[in-house]
Design a protein around this motif. Structure first.
Motif, PDB file in Angstrom:
ATOM      1  N   ASN A 188       0.846  -1.189   0.000  1.00 24.47           N
ATOM      2  CA  ASN A 188       0.000   0.000   0.000  1.00 24.47           C
ATOM      3  C   ASN A 188       0.883   1.240   0.000  1.00 24.47           C
ATOM      4  OD1 ASN A 188      -2.215  -1.645   0.131  1.00 24.47           O
ATOM      5  ND2 ASN A 188      -2.855  -1.020   2.186  1.00 24.47           N
ATOM      6  N   GLY A 189       0.501   2.224  -0.797  1.00 28.54           N
ATOM      7  CA  GLY A 189       1.316   3.427  -0.925  1.00 28.54           C
ATOM      8  C   GLY A 189       1.205   4.392   0.234  1.00 28.54           C
TER       9      GLY A 189
ATOM     10  N   SER B  98      -1.002  -5.508   7.339  1.00 30.96           N
ATOM     11  CA  SER B  98      -0.208  -4.285   7.183  1.00 30.96           C
ATOM     12  C   SER B  98      -0.403  -3.587   5.848  1.00 30.96           C
ATOM     13  CB  SER B  98       1.280  -4.622   7.339  1.00 30.96           C
ATOM     14  OG  SER B  98       1.711  -5.435   6.250  1.00 30.96           O
ATOM     15  N   GLY B  99      -1.048  -4.265   4.891  1.00 33.77           N
ATOM     16  CA  GLY B  99      -1.097  -3.724   3.531  1.00 33.77           C
ATOM     17  C   GLY B  99       0.131  -4.095   2.722  1.00 33.77           C
ATOM     18  N   ILE B 100       0.945  -5.021   3.268  1.00 38.65           N
ATOM     19  CA  ILE B 100       2.151  -5.502   2.598  1.00 38.65           C
ATOM     20  C   ILE B 100       2.037  -7.014   2.480  1.00 38.65           C
ATOM     21  CG2 ILE B 100       4.664  -5.628   2.685  1.00 38.65           C
ATOM     22  CD1 ILE B 100       4.536  -3.181   4.599  1.00 38.65           C
TER      23      ILE B 100
ATOM     24  N   HIS C 237       1.279 -14.452   0.827  1.00 40.55           N
ATOM     25  CA  HIS C 237       1.937 -14.341   2.129  1.00 40.55           C
ATOM     26  C   HIS C 237       1.635 -12.947   2.657  1.00 40.55           C
ATOM     27  CE1 HIS C 237       4.883 -14.776   5.340  1.00 40.55           C
ATOM     28  NE2 HIS C 237       5.173 -13.502   5.101  1.00 40.55           N
ATOM     29  N   LEU C 238       1.109 -12.868   3.868  1.00 39.42           N
ATOM     30  CA  LEU C 238       0.715 -11.590   4.443  1.00 39.42           C
ATOM     31  C   LEU C 238       1.671 -11.170   5.548  1.00 39.42           C
ATOM     32  CD1 LEU C 238      -3.149 -12.146   4.833  1.00 39.42           C
ATOM     33  CD2 LEU C 238      -1.833 -11.496   2.796  1.00 39.42           C
ATOM     34  N   VAL C 239       2.001  -9.883   5.571  1.00 40.88           N
ATOM     35  CA  VAL C 239       2.749  -9.313   6.684  1.00 40.88           C
ATOM     36  C   VAL C 239       1.722  -8.710   7.648  1.00 40.88           C
ATOM     37  CG1 VAL C 239       4.443  -7.598   7.416  1.00 40.88           C
ATOM     38  CG2 VAL C 239       4.767  -8.845   5.254  1.00 40.88           C
ATOM     39  N   LEU C 240       1.691  -9.226   8.867  1.00 40.87           N
ATOM     40  CA  LEU C 240       0.751  -8.765   9.883  1.00 40.87           C
ATOM     41  C   LEU C 240       1.481  -7.992  10.964  1.00 40.87           C
ATOM     42  CD1 LEU C 240      -1.401 -12.029  10.289  1.00 40.87           C
ATOM     43  CD2 LEU C 240      -1.682 -10.150   8.641  1.00 40.87           C
TER      44      LEU C 240
END
Length: 220
Positions: free
Chosen positions: A93-94, A153-155, A119-122
């Motif tokens: 996310n920007g 995180s949006g990443i 894969h999510l970064v939380l």
């Protein structure tokens, strides 16, 4: 972020001497990335004027025009799909700020399990989102989510096959992630470092103050 976001896109808001999105670009370049696709949405012409073709960041930037009304994350990715190739890609996310280790995330993308779809970064739940989004068990996102949820995180790393079967329209990405998680196809990691969703003037002020405080601490 109004009224600030009425006159500029949120990724161009400056913290620590750079626009939010520039922190991402410099960090990704340092980790070895050379090709980036940027979604051009609200007031996107300003974003394109500022970043150009990416040469000043050591990158090649391709642009995907979301248009208006907004397509949400899923729809924007579906439109950008021809530019993304067939390999897993990092999605950021920007309008977030983080000290995430980009190289570690890229290494995960490079060593991808063919059955995996994301894969999510939380991160720990911030005050404005106390209930979180996803639960982790043994490095996997579990659905239905348990009580101990963390915030997305949006990443993430996304396998383009996550978008298979979707139509070119506005849709969120969360239902796709949850469906893949129910099949055991979504992993996750917990980032314990700095992360901020710069979604309000108050959060922006707090982030700027934190970065200024960190920068002012003398090094040994």
């Amino acid at each position: 972020m109004r009224p600030l976001s009425d006159r500029m896109p949120k990724p161009l808001i400056e913290v620590g001497g750079r626009a939010l999105i520039e922190h991402h670009l410099f960090g990704l370049h340092a980790a070895g990335v050379r090709d980036v696709v940027i979604n051009q949405g609200w007031l996107g012409a300003q974003l394109r004027d500022r970043l150009g073709d990416g040469q000043r960041y050591g990158l090649h930037i391709a642009w995907s025009d979301e248009g208006w009304p907004a397509l949400e994350t899923g729809g924007a990715l579906r439109r950008a799909r021809p530019l993304l190739g067939d390999a897993p890609f990092v999605l950021v996310n920007g309008d977030v700020y983080t000290d995430l280790d980009w190289a570690a995330l890229l290494a995960r993308a490079a060593n991808w399990d063919d059955a995996q779809r994301a894969h999510l970064v939380l991160v720990d739940n911030p005050e404005h989102h106390p209930r979180g989004d996803f639960s982790i068990a043994d490095g996997r996102v579990v659905e239905p989510a348990g009580e101990q949820r963390l915030t997305f995180s949006g990443i993430s790393v996304i396998d383009p096959r996550l978008l298979d079967g979707t139509a070119e329209s506005a849709f969120p990405i969360a239902p796709l992630l949850r469906a893949a998680a129910r099949e055991g196809r979504v992993s996750a990691s917990h980032h314990h470092g700095l992360w901020s969703d710069v979604g309000t003037p108050e959060r922006l002020t707090a982030l700027r103050a934190r970065l200024q405080s960190t920068a002012s601490v003398p090094k040994a």
